[in-house]
Design an enzyme around this catalytic site. Structure first.
Site, PDB file in Angstrom:
ATOM      1  N   SER A 129       0.851  -1.195   0.000  1.00 16.98           N
ATOM      2  CA  SER A 129       0.000   0.000   0.000  1.00 16.98           C
ATOM      3  C   SER A 129       0.879   1.234   0.000  1.00 16.98           C
ATOM      4  CB  SER A 129      -0.898   0.019   1.245  1.00 16.98           C
ATOM      5  OG  SER A 129      -1.612   1.246   1.326  1.00 16.98           O
ATOM      6  N   TYR A 142      -1.955  -0.232  10.221  1.00 16.46           N
ATOM      7  CA  TYR A 142      -2.046  -0.689   8.833  1.00 16.46           C
ATOM      8  C   TYR A 142      -0.814  -0.259   8.054  1.00 16.46           C
ATOM      9  CZ  TYR A 142      -3.823  -1.366   4.099  1.00 16.46           C
ATOM     10  OH  TYR A 142      -3.979  -1.774   2.794  1.00 16.46           O
TER      11      TYR A 142
END
Length: 267
Positions: A129, A142
């Site tokens: 990501s 995250y």
């Protein structure tokens, strides 16, 4: 010969889009889900695989190898989201996300590498990501899982190159998927010191996903990578400002960059 491809987390979102796209291109694709759905909804074979269970991983990989005789490409896509202030996010929930996003991905790589070494060829694509390039407020855990997977990718790439294996990652920005529905959200606590800012950021995150890019852009990027003889290690797929944010992180001072992020997230 058609390449044999394994895509984890292929029951929805980016994983499903990648698996379907590659299947349409003529590859033999096996997608995975913890609990496979009705295959009538899929253009590829969907098999059971839980990245948290070693035996489940081994069984899925062995099934493919016994059926096809080889495994050419792993697309490590299975993952989950998590939001919340670091102070108020239960540590057990943090561990659960690390187990899925980082250790689960590592365990799948471990399962496919012996076959790829034997073949003297293979490609592993870890889906990370753009959030993994920076610590984002209320998404710190995250970001940390994806940033760690980026570094694992770099290390593994060097270790397995002598065996003819490529290991790369693709870092998406915000895409229009159902990821928000599957996140763990630390609750917004009325008496919390973070309540107002956290609630605002939850709304911003959902808005970014709802207006995100088409997942087919990820599928097209993956298709291009697996047809590249000498792929790079890092790829980013997202909006202009998302990509620029990674560049700015490298060239700006820490505090100036932090101020830009705080302004963006209205802190």
């Amino acid at each position: 010969m058609s390449k044999i491809i394994l895509v984890t987390g292929a029951s929805s979102g980016i994983g499903k889009g990648i698996a379907a796209f590659l299947s349409e291109k003529g590859y033999i694709v096996y997608g995975t889900s913890r609990v496979p759905k009705d295959e009538k909804d899929f253009s590829f074979e969907l098999i059971a695989l839980d990245v948290l269970k070693i035996e489940s991983i081994k069984a899925a990989v062995q099934f493919i190898i016994e059926k096809e005789g080889r495994l050419d490409i792993l697309i490590n896509n299975a993952g989950m989201g998590i939001t919340g202030p670091i102070e108020e996010t239960p540590t057990d929930e943090m561990r659960a996300v690390f187990n899925t996003n980082l250790f689960g991905a590592i365990d799948v790589m471990k399962a496919v590498l012996p076959q790829m070494r034997e073949q003297k060829s293979g490609t592993i694509i870890n889906i990370t990501s753009i959030a993994g390039y920076m610590g984002l407020p209320f998404r710190g855990v995250y970001s940390a899982t994806k940033g760690a997977l980026e570094l694992i990718t770099e290390a593994t790439s060097m270790e397995v190159q002598p065996f003819g294996i490529n290991v790369v990652n693709v870092a998406p920005g915000d895409f229009a998927t159902n990821i928000a529905a599957g996140r763990y959200h630390a609750p917004v606590v009325v008496e919390s010191a973070y309540r107002e800012k956290y609630q605002l950021n939850l709304e911003l995150m959902d808005a970014h996903v709802n207006t995100g890019k088409n997942p087919m852009e990820m599928a097209e990027k993956v298709y291009k990578i697996i047809n590249t003889k000498h792929p790079k290690i890092h790829y980013k797929v997202g909006g202009f400002m998302e990509k620029v944010s990674v560049v700015l992180k490298r060239i700006l001072s820490d505090r100036v960059y932090e101020k830009l992020l705080m302004h963006h997230y209205k802190l």
